[in-house]
Design an enzyme around this catalytic site. Structure first.
Site, mmCIF file in Angstrom:
data_model
loop_
_atom_site.group_PDB
_atom_site.id
_atom_site.type_symbol
_atom_site.label_atom_id
_atom_site.label_comp_id
_atom_site.label_asym_id
_atom_site.label_seq_id
_atom_site.Cartn_x
_atom_site.Cartn_y
_atom_site.Cartn_z
ATOM 1 N N HIS A 70 -10.132 3.124 -0.508
ATOM 2 C CA HIS A 70 -10.202 2.696 0.887
ATOM 3 C C HIS A 70 -10.995 1.405 0.921
ATOM 4 O O HIS A 70 -11.960 1.259 1.668
ATOM 5 C CB HIS A 70 -10.862 3.791 1.732
ATOM 6 C CG HIS A 70 -10.132 4.047 3.011
ATOM 7 N ND1 HIS A 70 -10.761 4.302 4.194
ATOM 8 C CD2 HIS A 70 -8.810 4.086 3.280
ATOM 9 C CE1 HIS A 70 -9.849 4.485 5.146
ATOM 10 N NE2 HIS A 70 -8.670 4.362 4.603
ATOM 11 N N HIS A 96 0.819 -1.213 0.000
ATOM 12 C CA HIS A 96 0.000 0.000 0.000
ATOM 13 C C HIS A 96 0.849 1.257 0.000
ATOM 14 O O HIS A 96 0.519 2.243 -0.637
ATOM 15 C CB HIS A 96 -0.909 -0.034 1.231
ATOM 16 C CG HIS A 96 -1.942 1.030 1.242
ATOM 17 N ND1 HIS A 96 -3.068 0.973 0.467
ATOM 18 C CD2 HIS A 96 -2.026 2.194 1.922
ATOM 19 C CE1 HIS A 96 -3.794 2.048 0.679
ATOM 20 N NE2 HIS A 96 -3.190 2.812 1.552
#
Lengths: 225, 89, 848
Positions: C117, C71
């Site tokens: 998200h 990420h």
């Protein structure tokens, strides 16, 4: 004429309100922390989420220092307009009767609405015609107007129910389709829809909201004469 | 002293949140549920419990549309009776 | 190396077991098992040891595990992303900063970016979506731009039988009744979970955006089975700022002070970055232990933070600014140091905490929301803290910029961790993908919900009611689309959202205006609102247009072509309002890149993305990558490169609309539209397998049509313009009728059915459609999909004028009680406006 637009932490539509009233007169933002209305002839308590709507919408904002000055101003007959969160603040401050509860559909809802003018003689609607329809957007999740039946009857008799949602437009479940009310004296007015978002066709889809600000100017200038 | 204030919607006023919860529970397999109401809870340490009623009237509850109940928690968990605010005249 | 989705919890077992009262954290020596539990590979752990000159301690390992997670480090995608075009004449800030920015004239820039998200939203959709919006907003004001709009791009599984038109008997499943019933039961269960995620995500986005006073002006949502266990929540934000006042994040000035301001730091999202974002999720419902790592957002706190940050910048009090997002203080401080090529000393004891007894590593990796980090010259620290106090925002001086090139973490006087900045930020290994084109289909065929023999009228109503096409009004009515008073086109009024420039709150200004970029045409009156535009009077009002798009199913059929289509779709939407693209952002949502077929999807998609952005001169200014979107049992999501595009139009008063406007107007089909049923929505309703490949696109011809439509919209000769997308020309016509509440009489022309074929060669096993006048041909003509088609209406002369630049075919007239399309052989497809409206409103029942 000069408008004062209150700015709380969390206000969202204060600059929209500021720019809307500037089409009608001078205007200035009034910081929540100061008891100074800076010579405003009329006060606008704007929409948004003052203090995050913590506890209850408007519950904390009503105690801001600037609101002490606003309450005195209203008690002296000054014009005070509360829009959406501003309406909630004025109810919490007991400047207006009733309370705003969670929408019947429990959801935040944004819609362009038709409103009916039930009282066109007042300080905030004298520029409107009786039963005229105004196209004004509403956007809120706590907008269901409530007062007990006795209060509502008295308000009705006293012409305090100023604006009503047109048939089919009441999405929040307000008692008697009430969209906007004034106090007994008529110098304090609150409504859930946002007239400051209906002041030009390009962004508002209608300019009907201007009529309310224009009416305020007429009232202030009429009083001066 | 630790106090707990329970704030409830007044009986008779539409409580859509309570209704939503009441509808959702059976869908999750919980039967025999009725009369659900959703309110708020405030817990605080107070030096003078006598001030609690004033706090409720002025800020913690909106007496027009809400009832409140003050509980004093002091190990013995004493309770005060539920209190409704009178309507403003 | 695959990760155990259940293994990496809030903190690794070994480090969690040591309470603060015992040995100081720095003495705790984590093992390679801890490293693996935190998501590092053996090899990566060895490399860390090498960089550290020994085994890392608890604080150091925690920091490496986050910054070296997929990420944060983009290990599997960075090399690919470097192939994308990032420069252009409008670009002011490209990838690498908190957000990208393009020049919109008059000394003003538009900053924008999209981020995902996904994993947090699958666990707790309300907070996951809300904090997603919060995060992307911080990226915007971190560079000194005031956020002016949000858009969202959502993907969920099928919402369930109730929302599907004509649902009932399961068509296309096994004949066995029991199997059908079981399938229906499973689908109902999945449907309920999908509705839960959808409801939560929409409420979360609304809650955050509405509360902070930023309008949510557009978005998209798709419902497809591959997203069932891995929903996607992508949030895009735009902001306006002054070009000269943009702020970068590079820490500078050894001796300068680091000030952390915003919310207090708690245990939110600890380990979130490596635990959630880089791991494959386990079974739905088994994510309870992941809940403690989900961040909780407070839009009111962020509103104060936003005003405070913008005022700090306006007053020139800060040197650099960075928001805290994934991996919290660790990544923010490290990235600031890396960009500035400096070192940073931090003291965790100085950080305002929300919970007592937090360990240094917890403080460093906490993802508590609504926090910013700035670099301040020592002389300005007092003023900074005073301004924070005015806005009721916590602040603390927590560190110093140094020349050491090292991150040094202190707890009071004790050094509890240190590493070279370069090792942490720049030396994370990057991996080459090993793409392998799949030899067999990866995705199951969609479940059929419409009879193979359904007549065109039934197909039209089924499409309008299908979850991917039905009106999104029940969603977008939960968003405030008008706060800040710039919105000229609201959702469903046009193909792209349109925001007027000229009325603004640029940092520090209270209503001061922007000058027009059209060289002195005059601008809004200084110090006040722009005057309303009455018809034709007054100076033009420049405006921005925005669109966000991606059809993941079509990308799954052909990652290269499908991605080109997504980029073209954005540009087409912009053209319909009269806007020219300025720049692009992208969020690449894919499965596990260590698997050959996913690596192939990713590589092909990025190849298409680059080619399309180059062809349209709409470079990538920033974006995000979200990988490992795979369920343990359910397989990967459709490859979903979500594209966000920002454009500019010279006059908001001429912004296009999609609905028909006047009875009697002529209607035309414009552009090199070559519809095909492969991978269309109709094919999905019929339960057809995905094709292997889509028809090749002549990008130049499509671009030509976009430019022609754009210019015609700008000239004011078109009453409406609408891009043809899902559902083909018939659904697009229905949308135009619904948008204007007017019917239409349509005759596509005899040759429309006879001569249509795919415009170019196709790859793989797609067979060209040469309809003649067959039922399949009629279906392909009515409902076939592909890029490059527009529906416009207006005076016949205006429509004919378009024909000089691109194919134009007049197909009918506005008017009547409904939509009526002539078919070969005296047949028609028709439906009344009432029927169209009823079908189109199908999503309302998803929101009780």
């Amino acid at each position: 004429m000069k408008f004062g637009v209150i700015q709380f932490p969390g206000s969202c539509d204060e600059v929209d309100a500021l720019n809307a009233v500037k089409k009608v007169g001078d205007a200035e933002l009034l910081w929540h922390g100061e008891r100074d209305l800076k010579g405003a002839d009329a006060i606008v308590v704007p929409g948004g989420f003052s203090y995050g709507d913590y506890l209850r919408a408007g519950a904390i904002a009503r105690f801001a220092p600037v609101m002490e000055a606003v309450i005195d101003f209203a008690n002296d007959g000054g014009l005070v307009l509360g829009i959406c969160n501003g309406f909630q603040v004025l109810c919490e401050a007991r400047l207006l009767p009733g309370a705003l509860l969670v929408n019947a559909n429990r959801r935040f809802t944004f819609r362009q609405l038709e409103l009916e003018v039930l009282n066109s003689g007042g300080s905030f609607t004298q520029g409107c015609a009786l039963d005229q329809r105004l196209s004004i957007p509403a956007k809120h999740s706590w907008g269901r107007y409530y007062a007990d039946e006795e209060t509502l009857a008295a308000m009705d008799r006293g012409g305090q129910i100023v604006l009503r949602y047109a048939p089919g437009e009441n999405f929040n479940g307000s008692a008697h389709d009430i969209a906007g009310v004034s106090n007994e004296r008529g110098n304090v007015f609150g409504l859930m829809p946002h007239p400051e978002h209906a002041v030009d066709e390009l962004t508002g889809g209608s300019a009907d909201g201007l009529k309310i600000f224009e009416s305020m100017r007429l009232t202030v200038e009429g009083a001066r004469v | 002293m630790r106090a707990r204030v329970l704030i409830r919607p007044k009986v008779g006023i539409l409580d859509p949140q309570g209704e939503a919860v009441e509808r959702a529970l059976p869908a999750l397999g919980f039967a025999g549920v009725a009369n659900v109401h959703v309110g708020r809870l405030v817990e605080l340490d107070v030096e003078d419990p006598a001030q609690l009623e004033g706090m409720c009237e002025k800020l913690l509850a909106n007496p027009l549309v809400e009832d409140y109940e003050v509980q004093l928690l002091d190990g013995n968990a004493e309770h005060e009776a539920p209190r409704s605010a009178s309507l403003p005249t | 190396m695959s990760e155990d989705p259940g293994g990496a919890t809030a903190s690794s077992p070994a480090v969690e077991s040591s309470p603060a009262a015992e040995a100081p954290a720095s003495a705790q020596q984590p093992t390679v098992e801890d490293a693996l539990a935190l998501g590092l590979t053996h090899a990566e752990y060895e490399l860390v040891c090498e960089k550290q000159g020994g085994a890392p301690n608890q604080v150091e390992l925690a920091m490496y595990s986050l910054l070296w997670s997929e990420h944060c480090a983009y290990k599997h995608s960075k090399k690919l992303l470097r192939t994308l075009p990032t420069e252009g004449r409008h670009v002011v800030m490209g990838p690498g900063e908190n957000a990208g920015a393009v020049d919109v004239g008059g000394g003003i820039v538009c900053a924008f970016k999209v981020e995902s998200h996904n994993h947090p939203s699958a666990v707790e959709p309300f907070q996951g979506a809300a904090t997603g919006v919060g995060g992307i907003l911080r990226d915007i004001f971190a560079i000194g731009a005031r956020p002016i709009a949000v858009l969202d791009s959502l993907r969920f599984g099928e919402p369930g039988a109730g929302a599907i038109h004509g649902g009932g008997a399961d068509k296309g499943a096994v004949d066995d009744d029991a199997q059908s019933a079981m399938n229906a039961g499973v689908r109902a269960h999945v449907g309920a979970r999908t509705r839960f995620l959808l409801d939560g995500a929409v409420q979360g986005i609304g809650h955050y955006g509405n509360s902070i006073g930023v309008p949510t002006i557009g978005g998209e949502v798709y419902f497809e089975a591959p997203y069932e266990q891995n929903c996607l929540v992508n949030a895009m934000a735009l902001g306006l700022g002054e070009r000269e006042k943009l702020v970068r994040s590079a820490a500078a000035g050894p001796g300068n002070t680091l000030v952390l301001f915003g919310a207090r730091t708690g245990r939110d999202g600890i380990g979130g970055a490596s635990v959630l974002a880089s791991a494959e999720l386990g079974e739905a419902g088994g994510d309870e232990d992941k809940r403690p790592t989900v961040q909780v957002g407070d839009p009111f706190e962020e509103k104060k933070l936003l005003e405070c940050s913008l005022e700090l910048l306006e007053r020139g009090l800060i040197v650099a600014l960075q928001d805290l997002g994934a991996a919290g203080l660790t990544s923010s401080a490290a990235e600031m140091a890396s960009k500035g090529e400096v070192g940073i000393d931090l003291d965790v004891a100085k950080i305002p905490l929300r919970e007592p007894g937090m360990e240094p590593f917890e403080v460093m990796v906490s993802e508590s929301q609504e926090r910013m980090l700035c670099v301040v010259e020592p002389a300005n620290v007092e003023a900074v803290r005073a301004l924070c106090e005015k806005w009721e925002v916590n602040s603390a001086a927590i560190g110093t910029v140094t020349t050491t090139g090292r991150m040094r973490i202190f707890d009071g006087d004790e050094l509890v961790g240190e590493m070279p900045v370069r090792a942490l930020v720049d030396d994370c290994p990057l991996y080459d993908l090993e793409p392998e084109k799949p030899s067999a289909p990866i995705y199951a065929s969609p479940i059929a919900t419409l009879d193979a023999d359904a007549a065109p009228r039934e197909a039209l109503l089924a499409l309008l009611a299908s979850p991917n096409i039905a009106s999104r009004r029940p969603l977008f009515e939960q968003y405030d689309a008008i706060v800040q008073s710039r919105t000229v086109r609201r959702p469903e009024q046009a193909d792209a959202a349109v925001l007027a420039l000229g009325l603004d709150r640029v940092p520090g200004g209270e209503g001061h205006s922007l000058t027009s970029a059209d060289g002195g045409h005059g601008s809004a009156a200084a110090g006040g609102a722009h005057d309303p535009a009455t018809a034709g009077e007054g100076p033009p009002i420049p405006a921005l247009a925005v669109s966000i798009d991606c059809n993941g199913r079509r990308v799954a059929a052909d990652p290269y072509t499908g991605t080109i289509e997504a980029v073209l779709e954005c540009a087409a939407n912009l053209a319909c309002v009269g806007a020219e693209p300025l720049g692009t952002t992208n969020n690449l949502n894919f499965g596990n890149p260590e698997k050959g077929h996913i690596a192939w999807q990713l590589t092909e998609s990025v190849r298409g993305l680059g080619e399309a952005c180059r062809a349209l001169e709409a470079p990538i200014v920033g974006g995000n990558v979200s990988l490992y979107n795979e369920g343990a049992t359910a397989g990967p999501i459709y490859p979903t490169p979500v594209i966000g595009m920002v454009g500019r139009l010279p006059d908001a008063r001429k912004a296009g609309r999609l609905g028909f406007a006047h009875a009697g107007d002529a209607i035309a089909l414009v552009g090199p539209f070559a519809p095909a049923l492969a991978a269309s929505e109709l094919a999905k309703l019929h339960g057809e397998a995905l094709p292997d490949g889509l028809a090749e696109i002549e990008i130049a011809a499509v671009r030509g049509a976009q430019i022609a439509v754009r210019e015609a919209v700008r000239a004011g000769g078109l009453a409406s313009a609408h891009d043809i997308a899902e559902g083909g020309v018939t659904v697009a016509l229905a949308e135009c009728c619904l948008g204007g509440n007017l019917g239409a009489e349509i005759d596509l022309g005899a040759d429309f059915w006879e001569t249509r074929s795919l415009s170019g060669t196709s790859r793989g096993s797609v067979s060209p459609v040469t309809p003649g006048v067959t039922e399949t041909g009629i279906r392909a003509g009515l409902f076939g999909e592909g890029p490059g088609g527009f529906l416009v209406s207006g005076a016949p002369a205006a429509l004919r004028a378009l024909g000089e630049a691109t194919p134009v075919r007049t197909i009918g007239t506005v008017g009547g009680e409904g939509l009526r399309i002539a078919l070969p052989g005296d047949a028609t497809v028709s439906a009344t406006l009432t029927e169209l409206k009823a079908a189109h409103g199908a999503l309302a029942e998803l929101f009780g």
